[in-house]
Scaffold this motif. Structure first.
Motif, PDB file in Angstrom:
ATOM      1  N   ALA A  61     -35.228 -54.688  64.788  1.00 51.68           N
ATOM      2  CA  ALA A  61     -35.687 -53.991  64.985  1.00 51.68           C
ATOM      3  C   ALA A  61     -35.936 -51.967  64.567  1.00 51.68           C
ATOM      4  CB  ALA A  61     -35.924 -53.498  66.844  1.00 51.68           C
ATOM      5  N   MET A  62     -34.338 -51.343  64.628  1.00 49.63           N
ATOM      6  CA  MET A  62     -34.151 -50.595  63.429  1.00 49.63           C
ATOM      7  C   MET A  62     -34.427 -50.869  61.903  1.00 49.63           C
ATOM      8  SD  MET A  62     -32.969 -47.954  64.091  1.00 49.63           S
ATOM      9  CE  MET A  62     -32.166 -48.031  66.115  1.00 49.63           C
ATOM     10  N   LYS A  63     -34.850 -51.990  61.372  1.00 52.91           N
ATOM     11  CA  LYS A  63     -34.988 -51.763  60.501  1.00 52.91           C
ATOM     12  C   LYS A  63     -36.486 -51.834  60.015  1.00 52.91           C
ATOM     13  CE  LYS A  63     -31.723 -55.470  58.638  1.00 52.91           C
ATOM     14  NZ  LYS A  63     -31.537 -56.944  58.295  1.00 52.91           N
ATOM     15  N   ASN A  64     -36.869 -52.203  60.364  1.00 53.52           N
ATOM     16  CA  ASN A  64     -38.708 -52.329  61.268  1.00 53.52           C
ATOM     17  C   ASN A  64     -39.599 -51.293  62.025  1.00 53.52           C
ATOM     18  OD1 ASN A  64     -38.876 -54.628  59.679  1.00 53.52           O
ATOM     19  ND2 ASN A  64     -38.410 -55.826  61.755  1.00 53.52           N
ATOM     20  N   SER A  65     -38.803 -50.080  61.946  1.00 53.45           N
ATOM     21  CA  SER A  65     -39.137 -49.283  62.963  1.00 53.45           C
ATOM     22  C   SER A  65     -40.368 -48.117  61.763  1.00 53.45           C
ATOM     23  CB  SER A  65     -37.837 -47.931  63.967  1.00 53.45           C
ATOM     24  OG  SER A  65     -36.563 -47.582  62.678  1.00 53.45           O
ATOM     25  N   PHE A  82     -22.344 -39.958  59.488  1.00 55.15           N
ATOM     26  CA  PHE A  82     -22.744 -38.462  58.530  1.00 55.15           C
ATOM     27  C   PHE A  82     -24.335 -38.781  58.384  1.00 55.15           C
ATOM     28  CE2 PHE A  82     -22.154 -37.019  54.003  1.00 55.15           C
ATOM     29  CZ  PHE A  82     -21.365 -36.107  54.813  1.00 55.15           C
ATOM     30  N   GLY A  83     -24.510 -37.269  58.253  1.00 54.78           N
ATOM     31  CA  GLY A  83     -25.978 -37.099  57.527  1.00 54.78           C
ATOM     32  C   GLY A  83     -26.905 -37.128  57.772  1.00 54.78           C
ATOM     33  N   ILE A  84     -26.749 -37.915  59.445  1.00 56.23           N
ATOM     34  CA  ILE A  84     -27.645 -38.789  59.748  1.00 56.23           C
ATOM     35  C   ILE A  84     -29.294 -38.190  60.366  1.00 56.23           C
ATOM     36  CG2 ILE A  84     -27.144 -37.884  62.374  1.00 56.23           C
ATOM     37  CD1 ILE A  84     -28.310 -40.950  61.088  1.00 56.23           C
ATOM     38  N   VAL A  85     -29.311 -36.657  59.982  1.00 55.25           N
ATOM     39  CA  VAL A  85     -30.408 -35.627  60.542  1.00 55.25           C
ATOM     40  C   VAL A  85     -30.738 -35.232  58.954  1.00 55.25           C
ATOM     41  CG1 VAL A  85     -31.701 -33.643  60.924  1.00 55.25           C
ATOM     42  CG2 VAL A  85     -29.764 -33.927  61.996  1.00 55.25           C
ATOM     43  N   GLY A  86     -32.497 -36.059  58.815  1.00 51.50           N
ATOM     44  CA  GLY A  86     -33.439 -36.126  58.117  1.00 51.50           C
ATOM     45  C   GLY A  86     -33.020 -37.744  56.736  1.00 51.50           C
ATOM     46  N   ALA A  87     -32.640 -38.366  57.750  1.00 51.61           N
ATOM     47  CA  ALA A  87     -31.928 -39.971  56.956  1.00 51.61           C
ATOM     48  C   ALA A  87     -32.974 -40.699  57.383  1.00 51.61           C
ATOM     49  CB  ALA A  87     -31.243 -40.350  57.347  1.00 51.61           C
ATOM     50  N   PRO A  88     -33.190 -41.924  57.166  1.00 53.10           N
ATOM     51  CA  PRO A  88     -33.935 -42.775  57.707  1.00 53.10           C
ATOM     52  C   PRO A  88     -33.580 -43.476  57.854  1.00 53.10           C
ATOM     53  CG  PRO A  88     -33.252 -43.663  54.992  1.00 53.10           C
ATOM     54  CD  PRO A  88     -33.008 -41.930  55.122  1.00 53.10           C
ATOM     55  N   ALA A  89     -34.124 -44.469  58.976  1.00 55.12           N
ATOM     56  CA  ALA A  89     -33.369 -45.346  60.397  1.00 55.12           C
ATOM     57  C   ALA A  89     -32.885 -46.364  59.551  1.00 55.12           C
ATOM     58  CB  ALA A  89     -34.102 -45.213  61.493  1.00 55.12           C
ATOM     59  N   ALA A  90     -31.684 -47.094  59.979  1.00 55.04           N
ATOM     60  CA  ALA A  90     -31.095 -48.478  59.193  1.00 55.04           C
ATOM     61  C   ALA A  90     -30.980 -48.108  58.053  1.00 55.04           C
ATOM     62  CB  ALA A  90     -31.998 -49.609  59.135  1.00 55.04           C
ATOM     63  N   GLY A  91     -31.205 -47.125  57.281  1.00 52.41           N
ATOM     64  CA  GLY A  91     -30.247 -46.340  55.941  1.00 52.41           C
ATOM     65  C   GLY A  91     -28.030 -46.392  55.287  1.00 52.41           C
ATOM     66  N   ILE A 117     -36.310 -47.344  71.084  1.00 48.51           N
ATOM     67  CA  ILE A 117     -36.860 -48.389  70.252  1.00 48.51           C
ATOM     68  C   ILE A 117     -36.419 -50.355  70.700  1.00 48.51           C
ATOM     69  CG2 ILE A 117     -36.308 -49.549  67.860  1.00 48.51           C
ATOM     70  CD1 ILE A 117     -35.480 -46.801  67.215  1.00 48.51           C
ATOM     71  N   LYS A 118     -37.684 -50.460  71.594  1.00 55.38           N
ATOM     72  CA  LYS A 118     -37.314 -52.014  71.878  1.00 55.38           C
ATOM     73  C   LYS A 118     -36.600 -53.188  70.996  1.00 55.38           C
ATOM     74  CE  LYS A 118     -40.595 -50.709  75.362  1.00 55.38           C
ATOM     75  NZ  LYS A 118     -41.052 -50.414  76.510  1.00 55.38           N
ATOM     76  N   GLY A 119     -35.464 -53.614  71.268  1.00 52.46           N
ATOM     77  CA  GLY A 119     -34.916 -54.538  70.725  1.00 52.46           C
ATOM     78  C   GLY A 119     -33.662 -53.995  70.014  1.00 52.46           C
ATOM     79  N   ASN A 120     -33.577 -52.704  70.040  1.00 55.00           N
ATOM     80  CA  ASN A 120     -32.521 -52.394  68.764  1.00 55.00           C
ATOM     81  C   ASN A 120     -30.985 -52.723  69.649  1.00 55.00           C
ATOM     82  OD1 ASN A 120     -30.819 -49.403  69.849  1.00 55.00           O
ATOM     83  ND2 ASN A 120     -32.676 -49.139  70.559  1.00 55.00           N
ATOM     84  N   ARG A 121     -30.076 -52.654  69.248  1.00 53.75           N
ATOM     85  CA  ARG A 121     -28.743 -53.683  69.403  1.00 53.75           C
ATOM     86  C   ARG A 121     -27.701 -52.213  69.890  1.00 53.75           C
ATOM     87  NH1 ARG A 121     -28.254 -57.264  65.050  1.00 53.75           N
ATOM     88  NH2 ARG A 121     -27.538 -55.733  63.856  1.00 53.75           N
ATOM     89  N   MET A 122     -28.348 -51.249  70.188  1.00 54.96           N
ATOM     90  CA  MET A 122     -27.388 -49.781  70.716  1.00 54.96           C
ATOM     91  C   MET A 122     -27.486 -50.054  72.477  1.00 54.96           C
ATOM     92  SD  MET A 122     -27.030 -46.039  69.579  1.00 54.96           S
ATOM     93  CE  MET A 122     -27.799 -44.385  70.691  1.00 54.96           C
ATOM     94  N   ALA A 123     -26.249 -50.058  72.791  1.00 57.05           N
ATOM     95  CA  ALA A 123     -25.727 -50.405  73.979  1.00 57.05           C
ATOM     96  C   ALA A 123     -25.881 -49.235  74.883  1.00 57.05           C
ATOM     97  CB  ALA A 123     -25.079 -51.203  74.688  1.00 57.05           C
ATOM     98  N   PHE A 124     -25.491 -47.762  74.530  1.00 59.68           N
ATOM     99  CA  PHE A 124     -25.390 -46.699  75.260  1.00 59.68           C
ATOM    100  C   PHE A 124     -26.238 -46.168  75.972  1.00 59.68           C
ATOM    101  CE2 PHE A 124     -25.567 -42.243  75.011  1.00 59.68           C
ATOM    102  CZ  PHE A 124     -24.265 -42.136  75.919  1.00 59.68           C
ATOM    103  N   PRO A 125     -26.742 -45.675  77.019  1.00 60.15           N
ATOM    104  CA  PRO A 125     -27.777 -45.769  78.288  1.00 60.15           C
ATOM    105  C   PRO A 125     -28.194 -44.214  78.092  1.00 60.15           C
ATOM    106  CG  PRO A 125     -25.930 -45.092  79.245  1.00 60.15           C
ATOM    107  CD  PRO A 125     -25.129 -45.683  78.148  1.00 60.15           C
ATOM    108  N   GLY A 126     -28.323 -43.410  77.024  1.00 54.94           N
ATOM    109  CA  GLY A 126     -28.100 -42.334  76.911  1.00 54.94           C
ATOM    110  C   GLY A 126     -27.722 -41.478  77.051  1.00 54.94           C
ATOM    111  N   LEU A 127     -28.909 -39.745  76.868  1.00 55.21           N
ATOM    112  CA  LEU A 127     -28.348 -38.508  77.266  1.00 55.21           C
ATOM    113  C   LEU A 127     -29.222 -38.162  77.618  1.00 55.21           C
ATOM    114  CD1 LEU A 127     -26.465 -37.449  73.668  1.00 55.21           C
ATOM    115  CD2 LEU A 127     -25.201 -38.221  76.723  1.00 55.21           C
TER     116      LEU A 127
END
Length: 123
Positions: free
Chosen positions: A71-75, A53-62, A95-105
């Motif tokens: 990795a996400m916190k320090n991106s 929710f509200g991801i567009v414009g938000a800081p990563a790890a926010g 973002i190398k070292g993040n935990r998202m397992a999704f392979p991508g679109l």
């Protein structure tokens, strides 16, 4: 002709298929079904992954209270459309070292559609 010019202009800016005229919200909703196993679009609702929710414009790890990877916190990223496009293409590589397992679109139109859907959700 107008749409061709808009897409060309968007590509020149580095946003490619992210042109608002190229996005299809209904298709974005369909693509988001791949995300729903781990993410919600409701404000404050976390699942395996944080709310989007509200991801567009938000800081990563926010999202407060979610345990992000170092990795996400320090991106230092802000999730604008171009950054989301790059991330969603290949999250583990972007973002190398993040935990998202999704392979991508892999399809640019899927990324453009799901970003437009997330951006407009709840408005």
């Amino acid at each position: 002709m107008r749409n061709v010019l808009l897409v060309a202009f968007g590509a020149a800016l580095g946003f490619g298929a992210l042109s608002a005229h190229a996005a299809d919200l209904a298709e974005g909703e369909k693509v988001f079904k791949k995300c729903r196993a781990c993410h919600a679009l409701e404000e404050g609702k976390k699942k395996v992954g944080p709310t989007l929710f509200g991801i567009v414009g938000a800081p990563a790890a926010g999202m407060k209270g979610f345990n992000y990877s170092a990795a996400m916190k320090n991106s230092g990223l802000t999730w604008d459309e171009a950054t989301l496009d790059s991330y969603l293409e290949n999250p583990r590589q972007f973002i190398k070292g993040n935990r998202m397992a999704f392979p991508g679109l892999k399809k640019p139109e899927d990324r453009a559609n799901v970003i437009a859907y997330m951006k407009g959700y709840g408005r």
